[in-house]
Design an enzyme around this catalytic site. Structure first.
Site, PDB file in Angstrom:
ATOM      1  CG  HIS A 101      89.490  96.614  39.413  1.00 29.43           C
ATOM      2  ND1 HIS A 101      90.176  97.281  38.692  1.00 29.43           N
ATOM      3  CD2 HIS A 101      88.110  97.624  39.778  1.00 29.43           C
ATOM      4  CE1 HIS A 101      90.269  98.721  39.151  1.00 29.43           C
ATOM      5  NE2 HIS A 101      89.534  98.979  39.845  1.00 29.43           N
ATOM      6  CB  CYS A 102      90.148  96.083  45.555  1.00 29.98           C
ATOM      7  SG  CYS A 102      89.504  96.410  47.294  1.00 29.98           S
ATOM      8  N   PRO A 103      87.339  98.561  43.924  1.00 26.39           N
ATOM      9  CG  PRO A 103      85.389  99.140  44.622  1.00 26.39           C
ATOM     10  CD  PRO A 103      86.091  98.025  44.451  1.00 26.39           C
ATOM     11  CG  ASN A 151      95.719  98.642  40.562  1.00 24.31           C
ATOM     12  OD1 ASN A 151      95.484  98.075  39.265  1.00 24.31           O
ATOM     13  ND2 ASN A 151      97.088  99.012  40.708  1.00 24.31           N
TER      14      ASN A 151
END
Length: 412
Positions: A128-130, A134
């Site tokens: 999960h990439c901040p 998403n």
């Protein structure tokens, strides 16, 4: 009016809310600052209407910006792809090889994992990439990796423009002495009176140069990491699963040979699983081409073994002896707990005296685990998991009745 109503009720309009997060705000701000300053400095340093080189430089700069934003927004809004709620394998017997997700009320397809942020099971989840707010997964892995490549290239081009602009504008204004350096920033170049290179312009260019260089290095390193896993047809999570598989086999001396099932043998074949001319990756997100010595559930069977091993080796039962309100940096729990709080977006869980927690990992001052809930809460799929201060709990030797009574005495 009907057209406006159709636009407002568009089913994916809620995805715009992903922009309201610190990650996209910072990422888009960096892109906007570097792009804007690079365009302005290009006009000062290399006027695009006079020479062919100036035209090429300006067009390339605009192309970098467009391509970066195109891949960034696709990575954010296309998303990774989610396993349908209540999903089950076509063959009922295959369910025994899969993990069950109580939140999504369905089985986890091969290579999928549940994301606590998205609250869904994600196809071929990498992380999960901040920065895009998403997950990076099956459908947007190529867009995300392309963004990681284009951002350093565009920032490197912008950094060259910033350096050349400062050099050409300040070369004749700097006088070097034995003890002082005099910089006359008020002078204006006579051949370009429209955009003078003043003190604010110099400060803005220097700031943009720092952002560009920092982005080139940090995002470039992320691109290298992503390409390493892509060329082996893995994800970051699967790389970790493979390492734990080797540790498990070595610990128990089972003599097994773990073969990663999705490595197709060559880097080019693995590369083509993610990057295609159509932009859409191969596969439907639930079934995958596998190594000849493996089958569809080789990795999921290994995950089940690791999960069982984790229950035996990792989970230790603790009981809360102090109340904790779930604060990120609780000053009331001591200065060390306050300053050594985990640097992660993972949640904190509030505790009440007497709560039972199954801890799975931790640091000297903090621990991470699942709160033991009542059967009614567990039936509806509720799960409370996160970090809590180590000083708030005491270890319980819960395998004997005597130790249970000891734990009760500690609480009381």
């Amino acid at each position: 009016m009907n057209f406006l109503s159709t636009f407002v009720t568009f089913e994916n309009l809620h995805e715009v809310r992903r922009l309201c997060h610190w990650g996209p705000v910072i990422a888009l701000s960096v892109i906007a600052i570097c792009s804007t300053m690079a365009i302005l400095d290009s006009i000062i340093w290399y006027w695009p209407l006079d020479t062919t080189g100036g035209n090429i430089n300006f067009i390339m700069l605009i192309n970098w910006t467009v391509l970066i934003l195109y891949n960034y927004f696709n990575a954010m809004f296309v998303g990774p792809g989610y396993i349908p709620l209540g999903w089950r394998p076509e063959k009922q017997l295959d369910a025994q090889y899969l993990q069950y997700c109580r939140v999504c009320q369905g089985f986890k397809a091969p290579r999928s994992h549940h994301c606590r942020k998205c609250n869904r099971c994600v196809m071929k989840m990498d992380h999960h990439c901040p920065w895009i707010n998403n997950c990076c997964g099956h459908l947007n892995h190529a867009y995300f990796t392309s963004f990681l490549l284009l951002a350093p290239l565009g920032c490197s081009h912008a950094a060259v423009i910033f350096i050349m602009t400062m050099y050409t504008q300040l070369y004749e204004r700097i006088s070097f002495g034995w003890s002082t350096v005099k910089i006359d920033m008020s002078a204006v170049r006579q051949f370009q009176p429209i955009m003078p290179f003043s003190v604010p312009a110099f400060a803005a260019t220097l700031f943009a140069l720092g952002l560009a260089l920092g982005t080139s290095i940090s995002v470039g390193m992320l691109f290298v990491i992503q390409m390493k896993v892509i060329l082996r047809n893995k994800t970051s999570i699967e790389s970790w699963i493979e390492e734990k598989a080797k540790d498990r086999i070595q610990h128990y001396q089972t003599g097994e040979e773990f073969i990663f099932p999705y490595d197709l043998g060559t880097r080019w074949l693995n590369f083509k699983q993610v990057f295609t001319w159509s932009g859409m990756p191969k596969g439907d997100g639930t079934e995958w081409p596998v190594h000849p010595k493996c089958h569809q559930h080789t990795l999921t069977i290994e995950q089940l073994k690791q999960k069982a091993d984790k229950r035996v080796r990792s989970q230790v039962q603790y009981r809360a002896v102090e109340d904790y309100n779930g604060a990120c940096c609780p000053l009331s729990k001591g200065l060390q707990t306050f300053f050594r709080t985990p640097c992660t977006e993972e949640p904190r869980i509030p505790l009440s005296k007497g709560d039972t927690i199954l801890a799975t990992r931790g640091t000297k001052w903090w621990m991470y685990g699942d709160k033991v809930l009542s059967e009614e809460h567990m039936k509806v799929g509720e799960r409370v998991r996160g970090w809590f201060p180590r000083r708030c709990v005491e270890k319980c030797h819960y395998d004997t009745a005597a130790s249970d009574s000891t734990c009760e005495k500690k609480v009381n």
